[in-house]
Design an enzyme around this catalytic site. Structure first.
Site, PDB file in Angstrom:
ATOM      1  N   ASN A 149      38.906  57.803  74.964  1.00  0.00           N
ATOM      2  CA  ASN A 149      38.232  56.632  74.397  1.00  0.00           C
ATOM      3  C   ASN A 149      37.883  56.800  72.923  1.00  0.00           C
ATOM      4  OD1 ASN A 149      36.199  54.228  74.428  1.00  0.00           O
ATOM      5  ND2 ASN A 149      34.977  56.031  73.857  1.00  0.00           N
ATOM      6  N   SER A 168      43.946  49.138  71.923  1.00  0.00           N
ATOM      7  CA  SER A 168      43.297  47.994  71.258  1.00  0.00           C
ATOM      8  C   SER A 168      44.247  46.809  71.287  1.00  0.00           C
ATOM      9  CB  SER A 168      42.993  48.349  69.801  1.00  0.00           C
ATOM     10  OG  SER A 168      42.593  47.193  69.089  1.00  0.00           O
ATOM     11  N   TYR A 180      45.503  51.007  61.333  1.00  0.00           N
ATOM     12  CA  TYR A 180      44.927  51.077  62.690  1.00  0.00           C
ATOM     13  C   TYR A 180      45.936  50.601  63.733  1.00  0.00           C
ATOM     14  CZ  TYR A 180      41.303  50.049  66.312  1.00  0.00           C
ATOM     15  OH  TYR A 180      40.542  49.980  67.448  1.00  0.00           O
ATOM     16  N   LYS A 225      47.234  52.635  67.077  1.00  0.00           N
ATOM     17  CA  LYS A 225      46.975  52.135  68.432  1.00  0.00           C
ATOM     18  C   LYS A 225      48.280  51.742  69.137  1.00  0.00           C
ATOM     19  CE  LYS A 225      42.439  52.478  68.826  1.00  0.00           C
ATOM     20  NZ  LYS A 225      41.789  53.317  69.851  1.00  0.00           N
TER      21      LYS A 225
END
Ligand code: NAI
Length: 251
Positions: A87, A139, A152, A156
């Protein structure tokens, strides 16, 4: 509710936010939980709140020399690991030209490499037992993204790719690997994001949600607990959206 009786579940980034909610949900479902975080005080506080079913370890998931002793300590406290939730992660707000190589490496270390380092550390137990479940918290940015958060989405997306790739490697030996892709979830990380945007961005984000509200950490945690459990025994290599319907919308 998902049943995790007898399972030993490690959760990274468990000191707060979605990770804390996952640890609480797993403990509520009957698991013994190992909380890992660079925020040692936060991990310790949550372990004390959960009680004897929890143990904690300070850990930087980007550093193999931190991961190995943390996993060994939790294994000795709780027993062989049967579940892992990768996580821990953080947002990126880089500029593709100004960003340095060190900054790039830092994003990928937290949002991608750490999940592999943790998986590598727990897989020997799972493969020996021929059962186990890993859930990676990716995500909505793995599928679609927005300006200002470079790179990002790349990290992800990589985490969803890692999920598929690892699922193929370990599935034949009884270990399931899935990812969960949250949308807007009310945590300190989301507050940080909104604090960097013009005020109307929060209203616009809400307007994009079919359900008309942002998500809670507990709503992510219940899906993770399901994926960790035998109720999801035929689910592997999949990415589960928990995003209030944002990803169903074209405009
Ligand atoms: P958060 O920032 O509230 O909590 C993250 C936790 O990870 C913190 O306790 C932090 O100390 C820990 N952490 C950070 N780097 C670490 C490292 N190197 N080693 C160990 N622990 C580390 O974040 P939040 O919102 O709870 O997010 C959790 C995960 O969910 C992240 O992977 C994030 O990318 C993802 N996510 C969050 C969304 C949201 O709207 N909050 C949306 C989509 C994905």
């Amino acid at each position: 509710m998902s049943d995790l009786t007898g399972e030993v579940v490690l959760v990274t980034g468990a000191a707060r936010g979605i990770g804390a909610a996952i640890a609480l949900a797993a403990a509520d479902a009957g698991a013994r939980v190992g909380l890992l975080d660079i925020d040692a005080d936060g991990a310790r506080a949550l372990a004390e709140r959960i009680g004897p079913a929890a143990a904690w370890a300070a850990c930087d998931i980007t550093d193999q020399n931190s991961v190995a002793p943390a996993v060994t300590a939790l294994r000795s406290d709780l027993g062989p690991v049967t579940g892992l939730v990768n996580n821990a992660g953080k947002n990126a707000y880089g500029d593709p030209v100004a960003m340095t190589v060190d900054e790039w490496d830092e994003v990928f270390a937290v949002d991608l490499k750490g999940a592999w380092l943790m998986s590598r550390a727990v897989l020997p137990d799972m493969l020996a037992a021929e059962r186990g479940a890993i859930v990676n918290i990716a995500s909505m940015h793995a599928t679609f993204t927005c300006p200002g958060m470079f790179p990002y989405a790349a990290a992800k997306s990589g985490l969803v790719g890692l999920t598929r790739s690892l699922a193929l490697e370990v599935g034949p030996r009884g270990v399931r690997v899935n990812s969960v892709s949250p949308g807007y979830i009310e945590t300190d990380l989301l507050a940080e994001y909104f604090s960097l945007q013009p005020p109307e961005v929060r209203r616009e984000a809400l307007d994009k949600h079919i359900l008309g509200r942002l998500g809670t950490p507990e709503q992510v945690a219940s899906v993770v607990a399901f994926l960790l459990s035998e109720s999801a025994g035929f689910v592997t290599g999949a990415d589960w959206a928990v995003d209030g319907g944002v990803s169903a919308r074209f405009a």
